[in-house]
Design an enzyme around this catalytic site. Structure first.
Site, PDB file in Angstrom:
ATOM      1  N   HIS A   1      35.792  46.315  37.822  1.00  0.00           N
ATOM      2  CA  HIS A   1      37.056  46.721  38.427  1.00  0.00           C
ATOM      3  C   HIS A   1      36.800  47.331  39.797  1.00  0.00           C
ATOM      4  O   HIS A   1      35.715  47.841  40.052  1.00  0.00           O
ATOM      5  CB  HIS A   1      37.716  47.843  37.619  1.00  0.00           C
ATOM      6  CG  HIS A   1      37.944  47.593  36.182  1.00  0.00           C
ATOM      7  ND1 HIS A   1      39.168  47.249  35.681  1.00  0.00           N
ATOM      8  CD2 HIS A   1      37.103  47.667  35.117  1.00  0.00           C
ATOM      9  CE1 HIS A   1      39.088  47.123  34.361  1.00  0.00           C
ATOM     10  NE2 HIS A   1      37.844  47.365  33.992  1.00  0.00           N
ATOM     11  N   TYR A   2      37.819  47.354  40.642  1.00  0.00           N
ATOM     12  CA  TYR A   2      37.804  48.342  41.720  1.00  0.00           C
ATOM     13  C   TYR A   2      38.764  49.453  41.337  1.00  0.00           C
ATOM     14  O   TYR A   2      39.663  49.254  40.510  1.00  0.00           O
ATOM     15  CB  TYR A   2      38.089  47.747  43.093  1.00  0.00           C
ATOM     16  CG  TYR A   2      39.447  47.133  43.392  1.00  0.00           C
ATOM     17  CD1 TYR A   2      40.651  47.742  43.022  1.00  0.00           C
ATOM     18  CD2 TYR A   2      39.522  45.949  44.120  1.00  0.00           C
ATOM     19  CE1 TYR A   2      41.877  47.185  43.346  1.00  0.00           C
ATOM     20  CE2 TYR A   2      40.750  45.373  44.437  1.00  0.00           C
ATOM     21  CZ  TYR A   2      41.930  46.008  44.049  1.00  0.00           C
ATOM     22  OH  TYR A   2      43.133  45.454  44.368  1.00  0.00           O
ATOM     23  N   THR A   3      38.556  50.641  41.939  1.00  0.00           N
ATOM     24  CA  THR A   3      39.380  51.794  41.556  1.00  0.00           C
ATOM     25  C   THR A   3      40.801  51.687  42.101  1.00  0.00           C
ATOM     26  O   THR A   3      41.743  52.178  41.476  1.00  0.00           O
ATOM     27  CB  THR A   3      38.732  53.098  42.044  1.00  0.00           C
ATOM     28  OG1 THR A   3      38.413  52.953  43.440  1.00  0.00           O
ATOM     29  CG2 THR A   3      37.468  53.404  41.253  1.00  0.00           C
TER      30      THR A   3
ATOM     31  N   GLU B   1      33.959  50.779  36.867  1.00  0.00           N
ATOM     32  CA  GLU B   1      34.895  50.992  37.973  1.00  0.00           C
ATOM     33  C   GLU B   1      34.090  51.179  39.259  1.00  0.00           C
ATOM     34  O   GLU B   1      33.179  52.010  39.325  1.00  0.00           O
ATOM     35  CB  GLU B   1      35.765  52.226  37.723  1.00  0.00           C
ATOM     36  CG  GLU B   1      36.826  52.029  36.652  1.00  0.00           C
ATOM     37  CD  GLU B   1      38.088  51.316  37.168  1.00  0.00           C
ATOM     38  OE1 GLU B   1      38.157  51.013  38.379  1.00  0.00           O
ATOM     39  OE2 GLU B   1      38.980  51.059  36.339  1.00  0.00           O
TER      40      GLU B   1
ATOM     41  N   HIS C   1      38.425  42.144  36.302  1.00  0.00           N
ATOM     42  CA  HIS C   1      39.645  42.505  35.575  1.00  0.00           C
ATOM     43  C   HIS C   1      40.701  41.396  35.717  1.00  0.00           C
ATOM     44  O   HIS C   1      41.418  41.066  34.788  1.00  0.00           O
ATOM     45  CB  HIS C   1      40.180  43.834  36.125  1.00  0.00           C
ATOM     46  CG  HIS C   1      41.133  44.526  35.220  1.00  0.00           C
ATOM     47  ND1 HIS C   1      41.773  45.696  35.571  1.00  0.00           N
ATOM     48  CD2 HIS C   1      41.584  44.218  33.965  1.00  0.00           C
ATOM     49  CE1 HIS C   1      42.569  46.073  34.564  1.00  0.00           C
ATOM     50  NE2 HIS C   1      42.471  45.200  33.589  1.00  0.00           N
TER      51      HIS C   1
ATOM     52  N   ASP D   1      41.850  42.904  40.756  1.00  0.00           N
ATOM     53  CA  ASP D   1      40.546  43.505  41.036  1.00  0.00           C
ATOM     54  C   ASP D   1      39.428  42.811  40.251  1.00  0.00           C
ATOM     55  O   ASP D   1      39.689  42.241  39.193  1.00  0.00           O
ATOM     56  CB  ASP D   1      40.566  45.016  40.717  1.00  0.00           C
ATOM     57  CG  ASP D   1      40.885  45.360  39.262  1.00  0.00           C
ATOM     58  OD1 ASP D   1      41.865  44.811  38.724  1.00  0.00           O
ATOM     59  OD2 ASP D   1      40.157  46.173  38.665  1.00  0.00           O
TER      60      ASP D   1
HETATM   61 ZN   LIG Z   1      40.942  47.091  36.893  1.00  0.00          ZN
END
Ligand SMILES: [Zn+2]
Length: 251
Positions: free
Chosen positions: A32-34, A97, A139, A149
């Site tokens: 994921h990215y935050t 993340e 994600h 993301d």
């Molecule tokens: Zn995510």
């Protein structure tokens, strides 16, 4: 909390996690990215109670790796999600993340130190849990209608060259024949069959509907990032073919 991996810099015990359901074990690595303005705000959210979210790992832009949830527990990062016939991705995955403001707050390239750290962490998780290459995912791959993301700037090619995940050299985005929203018929059906075979949640109904478009966006973000437009041009379809024919026979 004792870190699960030797690459961890620091641990913070986050409160949001529960038991993996039905005795599931990690078989997916989910990146994921935050998607928040700062890493500090994101860390506060993921390690606090209120937002009801968490992840196993958090990777700062400078490459520091924080563990928030023990790997044996189910962290809350995937939401409603699906891959290769299975839902409840949280029960079956390790969530990472990666700090980046994301598309809503100034999406930008991931710094080299951060990607080096992500690669070290992924290699370690994949090795310890025997996670198949094709189950190292973004994600957006498992929740394509809701998520984008870690996005098209994430260097999946570099991960692959470092032994993480499945990838092939993308075919060039080209003109010529393409499939797009509203198209119907056998070519659409065949294309949907390819998406489903790779692992996306794709109904094979012969209509290029919103779900097909979402999967096309997700596919392009991961595997053909030079043009992400939700249109299945020949380059995009050729890339998907190459992926399927280069799949490892096991896993
Ligand atoms: Zn995510």
């Amino acid at each position: 909390m004792r870190p699960d991996s030797s690459v961890v810099t620091e641990t913070i015990a986050a409160p949001n996690h529960d038991a993996r359901r039905g005795g599931a074990r990690p078989e997916i690595l989910l990146l994921h990215y935050t998607g928040m303005e700062s890493g500090a705000t994101a860390l506060e959210r993921l390690s606090g109670e209120e937002a009801q979210v968490s992840s196993h790992y958090f990777v700062e832009e400078d490459g520091r790796i924080v563990q928030l949830v023990p790997e044996e527990r189910r962290a809350w990062h995937a939401g409603v999600s699906w891959w290769r016939g299975r839902d409840d991705v949280n029960s079956r995955s390790i969530g990472i993340e990666i700090v980046n403001p994301g598309h809503e707050h100034g999406y930008r390239a991931f710094p080299a130190a951060q990607i080096d750290a992500v690669i070290r962490l992924c290699r370690d998780c994949v090795a310890r849990w025997a996670i198949p290459a094709r189950n190292v995912l973004g994600h957006s791959d498992v929740a394509p209608t809701r998520k984008e993301d870690p996005g098209e700037l994430f260097p999946w090619d570099q991960l692959f060259r470092s032994g993480v995940g499945h990838w092939t050299e993308p075919a060039k985005a080209t003109g010529g024949r393409f499939l797009t929203l509203g198209d119907r018929g056998q070519p659409v059906e065949a294309y949907q069959g390819l998406l489903a075979a790779y692992g996306y949640l794709q109904e094979i109904n012969g209509t290029f509907d919103e779900a097909t478009r979402s999967n096309t966006f997700a596919f392009q973000r991961h595997f053909r990032p030079s043009r992400v437009d939700g249109i299945a041009d020949m380059g995009s379809i050729t890339t998907l073919h190459r992926l399927l024919t280069s799949l490892p026979t096991l896993g």
